[in-house]
Design a protein around this motif. Structure first.
Motif, PDB file in Angstrom:
ATOM      1  N   ALA A  12      21.961  30.989  85.097  1.00 50.06           N
ATOM      2  CA  ALA A  12      23.383  31.223  85.329  1.00 50.06           C
ATOM      3  C   ALA A  12      24.045  31.966  84.155  1.00 50.06           C
ATOM      4  N   PRO A  13      23.899  31.490  82.893  1.00 44.83           N
ATOM      5  CA  PRO A  13      24.508  32.256  81.793  1.00 44.83           C
ATOM      6  C   PRO A  13      23.910  33.655  81.658  1.00 44.83           C
ATOM      7  N   TRP A  14      22.599  33.773  81.868  1.00 46.37           N
ATOM      8  CA  TRP A  14      21.972  35.096  81.769  1.00 46.37           C
ATOM      9  C   TRP A  14      22.587  36.069  82.766  1.00 46.37           C
ATOM     10  N   THR A  15      22.790  35.600  83.991  1.00 45.04           N
ATOM     11  CA  THR A  15      23.354  36.469  85.024  1.00 45.04           C
ATOM     12  C   THR A  15      24.790  36.865  84.704  1.00 45.04           C
ATOM     13  N   LEU A  16      25.599  35.895  84.298  1.00 48.87           N
ATOM     14  CA  LEU A  16      27.018  36.164  84.077  1.00 48.87           C
ATOM     15  C   LEU A  16      27.262  36.963  82.804  1.00 48.87           C
ATOM     16  N   LEU A  17      26.485  36.682  81.753  1.00 46.52           N
ATOM     17  CA  LEU A  17      26.706  37.356  80.476  1.00 46.52           C
ATOM     18  C   LEU A  17      26.118  38.767  80.445  1.00 46.52           C
ATOM     19  N   THR A  18      25.264  39.091  81.401  1.00 46.04           N
ATOM     20  CA  THR A  18      24.640  40.426  81.410  1.00 46.04           C
ATOM     21  C   THR A  18      25.180  41.310  82.529  1.00 46.04           C
ATOM     22  N   LEU A  19      26.323  40.947  83.107  1.00 42.39           N
ATOM     23  CA  LEU A  19      26.887  41.786  84.179  1.00 42.39           C
ATOM     24  C   LEU A  19      27.211  43.179  83.669  1.00 42.39           C
ATOM     25  N   ARG A  20      27.655  43.267  82.419  1.00 40.13           N
ATOM     26  CA  ARG A  20      27.953  44.587  81.854  1.00 40.13           C
ATOM     27  C   ARG A  20      26.697  45.435  81.750  1.00 40.13           C
ATOM     28  N   ARG A  21      25.558  44.792  81.549  1.00 34.79           N
ATOM     29  CA  ARG A  21      24.293  45.525  81.416  1.00 34.79           C
ATOM     30  C   ARG A  21      23.911  46.241  82.705  1.00 34.79           C
ATOM     31  N   VAL A  22      24.259  45.662  83.831  1.00 34.15           N
ATOM     32  CA  VAL A  22      23.864  46.262  85.111  1.00 34.15           C
ATOM     33  C   VAL A  22      25.025  47.018  85.747  1.00 34.15           C
ATOM     34  N   SER A  23      25.970  47.469  84.919  1.00 36.64           N
ATOM     35  CA  SER A  23      27.089  48.243  85.445  1.00 36.64           C
ATOM     36  C   SER A  23      26.851  49.743  85.377  1.00 36.64           C
ATOM     37  N   GLY A  24      25.721  50.166  84.800  1.00 38.31           N
ATOM     38  CA  GLY A  24      25.417  51.584  84.701  1.00 38.31           C
ATOM     39  C   GLY A  24      24.047  51.806  84.104  1.00 38.31           C
ATOM     40  N   ALA A  25      23.492  52.998  84.341  1.00 36.77           N
ATOM     41  CA  ALA A  25      22.135  53.290  83.872  1.00 36.77           C
ATOM     42  C   ALA A  25      22.049  53.320  82.357  1.00 36.77           C
ATOM     43  N   ALA A  26      23.110  53.770  81.678  1.00 43.35           N
ATOM     44  CA  ALA A  26      23.059  53.874  80.219  1.00 43.35           C
ATOM     45  C   ALA A  26      22.955  52.501  79.559  1.00 43.35           C
ATOM     46  N   ARG A  27      23.684  51.511  80.090  1.00 41.42           N
ATOM     47  CA  ARG A  27      23.684  50.172  79.488  1.00 41.42           C
ATOM     48  C   ARG A  27      22.465  49.357  79.903  1.00 41.42           C
ATOM     49  N   CYS A  28      21.883  49.685  81.048  1.00 46.62           N
ATOM     50  CA  CYS A  28      20.732  48.918  81.559  1.00 46.62           C
ATOM     51  C   CYS A  28      19.458  49.441  80.898  1.00 46.62           C
ATOM     52  N   THR A  29      19.141  48.907  79.734  1.00 48.07           N
ATOM     53  CA  THR A  29      18.001  49.395  78.950  1.00 48.07           C
ATOM     54  C   THR A  29      16.695  48.791  79.476  1.00 48.07           C
ATOM     55  N   TRP A  30      15.596  49.389  79.065  1.00 49.62           N
ATOM     56  CA  TRP A  30      14.289  48.889  79.499  1.00 49.62           C
ATOM     57  C   TRP A  30      13.960  47.512  78.918  1.00 49.62           C
ATOM     58  N   PRO A  31      14.278  47.208  77.641  1.00 56.70           N
ATOM     59  CA  PRO A  31      14.047  45.830  77.163  1.00 56.70           C
ATOM     60  C   PRO A  31      14.798  44.790  77.991  1.00 56.70           C
ATOM     61  N   PHE A  32      16.043  45.102  78.366  1.00 60.22           N
ATOM     62  CA  PHE A  32      16.797  44.169  79.210  1.00 60.22           C
ATOM     63  C   PHE A  32      16.114  43.987  80.564  1.00 60.22           C
ATOM     64  N   LEU A  33      15.667  45.094  81.175  1.00 60.12           N
ATOM     65  CA  LEU A  33      15.005  44.987  82.473  1.00 60.12           C
ATOM     66  C   LEU A  33      13.736  44.145  82.381  1.00 60.12           C
ATOM     67  N   GLY A  34      13.002  44.314  81.264  1.00 57.26           N
ATOM     68  CA  GLY A  34      11.801  43.504  81.086  1.00 57.26           C
ATOM     69  C   GLY A  34      12.120  42.024  81.004  1.00 57.26           C
ATOM     70  N   ALA A  35      13.153  41.671  80.218  1.00 60.44           N
ATOM     71  CA  ALA A  35      13.542  40.256  80.099  1.00 60.44           C
ATOM     72  C   ALA A  35      14.054  39.725  81.429  1.00 60.44           C
ATOM     73  N   ASP A  36      14.794  40.544  82.159  1.00 66.25           N
ATOM     74  CA  ASP A  36      15.331  40.129  83.454  1.00 66.25           C
ATOM     75  C   ASP A  36      14.202  39.827  84.439  1.00 66.25           C
ATOM     76  N   LEU A  37      13.174  40.673  84.457  1.00 62.04           N
ATOM     77  CA  LEU A  37      12.048  40.459  85.361  1.00 62.04           C
ATOM     78  C   LEU A  37      11.240  39.234  84.956  1.00 62.04           C
ATOM     79  N   VAL A  38      11.122  38.993  83.647  1.00 65.22           N
ATOM     80  CA  VAL A  38      10.399  37.810  83.170  1.00 65.22           C
ATOM     81  C   VAL A  38      11.093  36.538  83.648  1.00 65.22           C
ATOM     82  N   ILE A  39      12.430  36.499  83.593  1.00 69.02           N
ATOM     83  CA  ILE A  39      13.168  35.326  84.063  1.00 69.02           C
ATOM     84  C   ILE A  39      12.935  35.114  85.558  1.00 69.02           C
ATOM     85  N   ALA A  40      12.918  36.205  86.326  1.00 73.89           N
ATOM     86  CA  ALA A  40      12.668  36.082  87.769  1.00 73.89           C
ATOM     87  C   ALA A  40      11.255  35.566  88.035  1.00 73.89           C
TER      88      ALA A  40
END
Length: 378
Positions: free
Chosen positions: A47-75
């Motif tokens: 829940a905190p990961w999803t809510l605190l990272t909403l800005r990260r998934v608001s555009g391609a520039a902010r959505c970095t590859w390290p973030f995507l890797g961590a996001d997939l690991v949580i899933a």
């Protein structure tokens, strides 16, 4: 705004909604969990990961590859922890995983960021994790995995096509802007430098002697400049504000009166013909180019008449002469040779103003040029 930006916004909303859905499923069947504490611990992270990272998934520039890797690991972690939290019997019955459909959001983020290849990579990992936590691939598991895989790959492909189209459109607009600026410079050069060089060549040849050599050099420079205008690299797009913006309207009639004389007559309305300054100057310059053509091709004794009509929908300026007219095909030949008087100084100017120029010429009966400027365009 980029064509893909709405999809990033949709992904942001999707992650919040699917988080609420996953937590709702947990609360609805809390008493049936084999280890509810483990599920609570996972949701405390999710829940905190999803809510605190909403800005990260608001555009391609902010959505970095390290973030995507961590996001997939949580899933993936949530999928693999499902047997421990739910129990083997409930997993065998086909209950949803801990992250449920939230996992698709992580895969879709890969599709939006990297295209269909990265979407296929992420969905393959999710599919493998689902098979591992189930123990054996069931029909429902295969169905869910294929649905996520096909959807993410399709979205990734659409994003790649959209990005390529956006780049192509941007390049086309850049080329169009550069060509328009090049045409404007060509008109200015034709109205000044080329006219002077052509006059020096004619006068020098007529005088002879040293003047003839000067005329020859002027002719060479005129030819070289025409070649540069036709085939040289386009000038960069102009970044200045539109000429005449914010200025008071100009009366077209005084600008045209400056071109009248013993062989040129002007007829117009008794009231001012007001146009934006840039528009008025461009129309006057086009008229001047038409009169230059009269002097150059109709002979010294030719007469010209200017007629200005101020209509509700448009302003019409007609330039008519009593010269020998223009032979058929001469205008196309002149444009090929780099003589831009009609193609750029007249028609190009009016086209840039949103209007047009029509030329009517009958051999032996003179030439008539009609310049039209729509009121809406001005």
């Amino acid at each position: 705004m980029s064509v893909e930006q709405p999809m990033w916004r949709a992904l942001t909303g999707y992650r919040v909604l699917t988080l609420c859905y996953a937590v709702g499923l947990f609360l609805a069947s809390y008493g049936e969990y084999a280890s509810p504490g483990l599920a609570v611990a996972y949701y405390v992270v999710l829940a905190p990961w999803t809510l605190l990272t909403l800005r990260r998934v608001s555009g391609a520039a902010r959505c970095t590859w390290p973030f995507l890797g961590a996001d997939l690991v949580i899933a993936l972690a949530g999928i693999l922890l499902t047997p421990l939290a739910q129990g083997a019997d409930r997993v065998a019955s086909g209950v949803p995983t801990l992250p449920s459909i939230w996992t698709a959001g992580a895969v879709l983020a890969y599709a939006l960021k990297g295209g269909w290849r990265w979407a296929a990579f992420a969905s393959a990992l999710v599919g493998l994790a689902n098979v591992v936590q189930r123990g054996t691939p069931s029909q429902s598991t295969v169905h869910a995995v294929l649905l996520v895989c096909v959807a993410s790959i399709a979205i990734g492909y659409v994003i790649e096509v959209a990005r390529a189209s956006e780049r192509t459109l941007a390049r086309a607009l850049e080329i169009d802007s550069a060509n328009r600026e090049r045409e404007r410079l060509a008109r200015d050069i034709h109205d000044s430098v080329l006219q002077v060089l052509a006059m020096v060549q004619r006068r020098g040849t007529a005088l002879g002697g040293e003047a003839a050599e000067l005329g020859r050099l002027a002719g060479e420079q005129e030819s070289a400049l025409r070649t540069l205008i036709l085939g040289g690299p386009p000038a960069p797009p102009a970044e200045d504000a539109e000429p005449g913006a914010g200025e008071a309207p100009l009366d077209l009639l005084p600008l045209l009166t400056a071109h009248t004389g013993p062989g040129v007559s002007l007829a117009g309305p008794g009231t001012p013909v007001l146009l934006p300054p840039h528009t008025a100057r461009e129309v006057a310059a086009a008229v001047a180019a038409a009169l230059d053509n009269v002097r150059a091709h109709a002979g010294e004794g030719a007469r010209a008449w200017l007629l200005v009509e101020d209509e509700p929908e448009e302003v019409l300026v007609t330039v008519r002469d009593d010269g020998p007219g223009i032979p058929e095909g001469r205008l196309d030949q002149a444009a090929t040779e780099g003589r831009l008087g009609v193609a750029q100084s007249i028609r190009g100017r009016l086209r840039d103003l949103g209007g047009g120029a029509e030329l009517l010429s009958v051999p032996g009966q003179g030439t008539e040029v009609e310049l039209r400027v729509p009121r809406a365009a001005t």
